[in-house]
Design a protein around this motif. Structure first.
Motif, mmCIF file in Angstrom:
data_model
loop_
_atom_site.group_PDB
_atom_site.id
_atom_site.type_symbol
_atom_site.label_atom_id
_atom_site.label_comp_id
_atom_site.label_asym_id
_atom_site.label_seq_id
_atom_site.Cartn_x
_atom_site.Cartn_y
_atom_site.Cartn_z
ATOM 1 N N LYS A 80 -11.759 19.602 11.399
ATOM 2 C CA LYS A 80 -10.624 20.448 11.754
ATOM 3 C C LYS A 80 -11.063 21.547 12.718
ATOM 4 O O LYS A 80 -10.367 21.829 13.716
ATOM 5 C CB LYS A 80 -10.015 21.053 10.490
ATOM 6 C CG LYS A 80 -8.880 22.051 10.736
ATOM 7 C CD LYS A 80 -7.660 21.375 11.337
ATOM 8 C CE LYS A 80 -6.514 22.355 11.466
ATOM 9 N NZ LYS A 80 -5.297 21.712 12.047
ATOM 10 N N CYS A 105 -8.373 12.213 15.320
ATOM 11 C CA CYS A 105 -7.186 12.995 14.995
ATOM 12 C C CYS A 105 -6.016 12.551 15.855
ATOM 13 O O CYS A 105 -6.180 12.105 16.998
ATOM 14 C CB CYS A 105 -7.435 14.493 15.168
ATOM 15 S SG CYS A 105 -7.544 15.058 16.865
ATOM 16 N N HIS A 255 -4.690 16.389 6.078
ATOM 17 C CA HIS A 255 -4.583 17.583 6.904
ATOM 18 C C HIS A 255 -5.561 18.645 6.389
ATOM 19 O O HIS A 255 -6.108 18.528 5.295
ATOM 20 C CB HIS A 255 -3.164 18.153 6.866
ATOM 21 C CG HIS A 255 -2.126 17.213 7.389
ATOM 22 N ND1 HIS A 255 -1.636 16.167 6.646
ATOM 23 C CD2 HIS A 255 -1.483 17.174 8.591
ATOM 24 C CE1 HIS A 255 -0.740 15.504 7.368
ATOM 25 N NE2 HIS A 255 -0.621 16.095 8.539
#
Length: 268
Positions: A80, A105, A255
């Protein structure tokens, strides 16, 4: 050293599983990484360094007790940060055991490609069941690669209500990293629920763990006759992910939310 705290397997801040992520400029000793993980006090902290190959990063994971070979939520957390900082949409993480993890992603969704490991029949000591508060289990299996004991029960509500005696649990078994308790989901959209307790190698309970899907996804795929499933971890923080079994790989899609960023200025 740039550092972050990222909540993984959730779209909401303060849900999912928080992981520390550190980007050291030089090689750190294992003792130093362990001290930093203890300072964070989270279930895992990832240490990420660039390699000479473009888009390939070395990654190591430490709990407050020891180095961990593979960690799902800390991998997701590190990915992330990298996807947020750079325009790349595909990266590779190379673990300390030379496992190549391909991460991609699409928008806010991140997909991690993990290996798949087998389980073998096992037995759970009565003292462990008592410590967990389980009157009985439907099946017991063991993941030799992860050193994790798997206990299947029938009721996902009982699973969510478990309040283990962690002192008794720690004394009930030796030679394992943790015990995973799982149950079929009683309601859509999920296919199975699970929780992971690991006082032997980390904290008391890992809020949402992706690493266990290396064997749990295959376990439930065999029982449910499905290759794509929705998994829910019914810890107090909760979290979820899609798992897709592809031969010797499992794809985890979920996520993450960056909660904190800063600099660690005092370390050896």
């Amino acid at each position: 050293m740039e550092t972050y705290i990222v909540d993984s397997f959730t779209k909401e801040p303060f849900k999912g599983n928080p992981a520390g992520v550190c980007f050291p400029k030089q090689e750190l000793t294992e003792a130093t990484m362990l001290k930093i993980a203890q300072e964070f006090g989270l279930s895992e902290t990832a240490f990420v360094r660039e390699t000479s190959a473009e888009g390939v990063y070395a990654i190591r994971y430490f709990s407050p007790k020891q180095e961990i070979p593979l960690c799902g939520h800390a991998t997701l957390a590190a990915a992330k940060v990298l996807f947020t900082q750079t325009p790349q949409t595909e990266i590779h993480f190379l673990t300390h055991q030379q496992v190549d993890l391909f991460i991609s992603c699409r928008g806010e969704e991140i997909t991690m490609q993990f290996p798949v490991y087998d389980t073998e029949p096992a037995a759970a000591p009565p003292a462990m069941l008592a410590a967990l508060g389980l009157p009985a289990v439907l099946n017991t299996a063991f993941s030799p690669k992860n050193k994790i004991l798997l206990l299947e029960i029938a009721d996902d509500q009982l699973l969510a209500a478990l309040r283990p005696d962690f002192n008794a649990l720690l004394q009930s078994h030796t030679g394992i990293n943790g015990v995973l308790v799982t149950a079929p989901a009683s309601h859509a959209p999920y296919d199975y629920h699970y929780r992971y307790f690991w006082p032997w190698a980390g904290t008391t309970e890992d809020p949402v763990t992706g690493g266990v899907q290396t064997f749990l996804a295959k376990y439930w795929s065999t029982r449910l006759h499905k290759s794509v499933m929705q998994a829910f971890q019914s810890s107090s923080r909760t979290g979820s992910m899609q798992v897709e079994l592809q031969a010797d790989k499992v794809l985890l899609t979920s996520h993450a939310v960056i909660i904190l960023e800063g600099k660690l200025v005092a370390f050896e």
